[in-house]
Design an enzyme around this catalytic site. Structure first.
Site, short mmCIF file in Angstrom:
data_model
loop_
_atom_site.label_atom_id
_atom_site.label_comp_id
_atom_site.label_asym_id
_atom_site.label_seq_id
_atom_site.Cartn_x
_atom_site.Cartn_y
_atom_site.Cartn_z
N ASP A 104 0.83 -1.21 0.00
CA ASP A 104 0.00 0.00 0.00
C ASP A 104 0.87 1.27 0.00
O ASP A 104 2.03 1.23 0.41
CB ASP A 104 -0.89 0.05 1.25
CG ASP A 104 -1.94 -1.04 1.23
OD1 ASP A 104 -2.27 -1.54 0.14
OD2 ASP A 104 -2.44 -1.39 2.32
N1 URA Z 1 -1.47 -5.88 3.86
C1 URA Z 1 -1.93 -4.62 3.87
O1 URA Z 1 -2.97 -4.33 4.44
N2 URA Z 1 -1.22 -3.69 3.21
C2 URA Z 1 -0.04 -3.94 2.58
O2 URA Z 1 0.58 -3.04 2.02
C3 URA Z 1 0.43 -5.26 2.60
C4 URA Z 1 -0.31 -6.22 3.25
#
Ligand code: URA
Length: 239
Positions: A104
């Protein structure tokens, strides 16, 4: 003869899954004819065009690298909102590389990049069971029961239950009223860690990926820095 998406991935253009998208979007031509159907087999000597540009073998030698992704950048190749992308941290690599899976915008940590579609498939496909370990700062105190819930599988969306994971409380920081958790999962659902934490009634404050399988993020690699993977590590993943 191989399926078109496999030929495209083998030339190092993108992952097989991305190639399937390009095909169904009508962006791929073979010998000057648009091919929109998945599954048709072609030869690597057929001329393939993507967005009217001929796919060549130039710069298609395989490369594999690891980046310590900083927060506040996207792990897609382009961003409609014109935010910084992880590729802006990679200088001096002539091959057309892309991220293996996603982190993310506000997640930091270990991200692999390559131009090898098979490698991408091995790392990201759930059937290969490659663990991903996250260092998570979570609001509040995580009781044994909550850790057990995370570990044994939890419903993150109606009808979607995560598979077993490992959840270990590293410490509870009383002043911040926050827990540090090491969570190891092998699925890669969108926002999976955040959804798992939300499902037990807590919130993710900070999220960092610290390992993919046996490969750990070394503190020597500062946020925004990258290095090529060692040959022995590439071989270990591909085995
Ligand atoms: N899980 C999440 O919620 N975000 C990420 O970036 C990776 C795994």
């Amino acid at each position: 003869m191989e399926r078109l998406q496999k030929v495209i991935a083998a030339k190092g253009y993108c992952s097989r899954r991305k190639a399937e998208e390009l095909i169904t979007q009508g962006r791929v031509k073979v010998n000057n004819v648009v091919v929109k159907t998945l599954g048709i087999k072609f030869d690597k000597y057929d001329q393939i065009q993507i967005d009217n540009k001929i796919l060549t073998d130039e710069n298609s030698s395989k490369v594999y690298l690891m980046l310590n992704k900083p927060r506040n950048c996207v792990s897609t190749m382009r961003d409609p909102q014109h935010r910084k992308t992880v590729l802006s941290y990679i200088k001096g690599v002539p091959q057309r590389i892309y991220p293996v899976g996603r982190l993310d915008y506000d997640t930091s940590g270990l991200l692999l990049l390559t131009n090898d579609g098979e490698f991408t498939n091995i790392i990201t496909h759930p059937s290969h069971i490659i663990n991903k370990t996250y260092h998570v700062l979570v609001s509040g105190y995580l009781t044994k029961q909550k850790l057990q819930q995370l570990a044994s599988g939890i419903e993150i969306e109606p009808g979607i239950i995560t598979s077993q994971s490992q959840a270990k409380l590293v410490k509870y920081e009383e002043i911040k009223d926050a827990s540090i958790l090491l969570l190891t999962i092998h699925e890669g659902r969108k926002h999976q860690v955040k959804k798992m934490i939300k499902a037990i009634g807590h919130e993710v404050i900070k999220l960092k990926r610290v390992a993919i399988g046996f490969l750990q993020l070394n503190e020597a690699l500062k946020p925004g820095e990258w290095r090529y993977l060692k040959f022995k590590d590439i071989k270990r993943f591909l085995k």
